[in-house]
Design an enzyme around this catalytic site. Structure first.
Site, mmCIF file in Angstrom:
data_model
loop_
_atom_site.group_PDB
_atom_site.id
_atom_site.type_symbol
_atom_site.label_atom_id
_atom_site.label_comp_id
_atom_site.label_asym_id
_atom_site.label_seq_id
_atom_site.Cartn_x
_atom_site.Cartn_y
_atom_site.Cartn_z
ATOM 1 N N ASN A 121 72.995 27.605 -38.932
ATOM 2 C CA ASN A 121 71.634 27.825 -38.459
ATOM 3 C C ASN A 121 71.421 29.331 -38.365
ATOM 4 O O ASN A 121 72.387 30.095 -38.346
ATOM 5 C CB ASN A 121 71.377 27.137 -37.111
ATOM 6 C CG ASN A 121 72.037 27.861 -35.949
ATOM 7 O OD1 ASN A 121 73.227 28.152 -35.979
ATOM 8 N ND2 ASN A 121 71.272 28.124 -34.914
ATOM 9 N N HIS B 222 68.732 36.005 -44.282
ATOM 10 C CA HIS B 222 69.905 35.180 -44.022
ATOM 11 C C HIS B 222 71.170 36.035 -43.899
ATOM 12 O O HIS B 222 71.334 37.026 -44.602
ATOM 13 C CB HIS B 222 70.097 34.149 -45.142
ATOM 14 C CG HIS B 222 69.014 33.124 -45.174
ATOM 15 N ND1 HIS B 222 69.084 31.950 -44.463
ATOM 16 C CD2 HIS B 222 67.814 33.102 -45.809
ATOM 17 C CE1 HIS B 222 67.993 31.241 -44.670
ATOM 18 N NE2 HIS B 222 67.202 31.923 -45.491
#
Length: 181
Positions: A33, A44
């Site tokens: 997550n 990310h």
């Protein structure tokens, strides 16, 4: 260590980090997550101690070390990124078993729609929880999602002391070789 104001923390927790995806990728990498740094930046694996980007390069997936802000370049290499659970947290242990199960269900739907050649889940504990496979180990799995093969990779977090950047790169390279074949 990066410090967030209470307002910044709440904004990061509320932010959905967009996937970097396309149809028919060679490999769709799947994090657990978003961490708070990822949520704050929208990139990310953005935390400085995370080894994802260096390992991706050392394993031969990318010709140079990409920065998190360059994540969209992955698409040109047939690679993408998503997460098991969309909710940002400071630590993955803040996620519930139900969030992992629901994340696994939604991930399977996403994979069915996008049809990557390989789904690479980074984190064996997350994979076990999301797909109710308590015996899973790092490496290729027997499970497929439609025509997509599944590979579990070590978690690149700097907190994962069981794997060095070098041993992680070797495992990522095994996947790269399989994805090229």
């Amino acid at each position: 260590m990066t410090r967030f104001t209470p307002e910044e923390l709440q904004a990061a927790r509320d932010r959905v980090v967009p996937d970097v995806v396309a149809e028919d990728l060679r490999v769709l990498f799947c994090g657990i997550n978003p961490g708070l740094m990822t949520a704050a930046t929208g990139h990310h694996f953005a935390r400085p101690g995370n080894r994802f980007w260096p390992v991706l390069h050392r394993s031969g997936f990318t010709p140079r070390l990409l920065k998190p802000a360059e994540q969209r370049e992955l698409l040109s290499y047939g690679l993408g990124i998503t997460n098991v659970v969309a909710r940002a947290t400071a630590r993955a242990d803040e996620l519930s078993a139900e969030e992992y199960r629901e994340g696994g269900r939604l991930l399977a739907l996403k994979v069915g729609r996008l049809r990557p050649r390989w789904l690479a889940v980074v984190g064996v504990t997350a994979y076990r929880a999301a797909f109710d496979d308590r015996k899973a180990r790092v490496g290729p799995q027997a499970r497929t999602i439609g025509g997509t093969r599944v590979w579990v990779l070590p978690n690149p977090s700097g907190l994962n002391a069981h794997w060095t950047a070098e041993t992680m790169a070797e495992e990522f390279a095994r996947l790269r070789e399989a994805a090229e074949g």
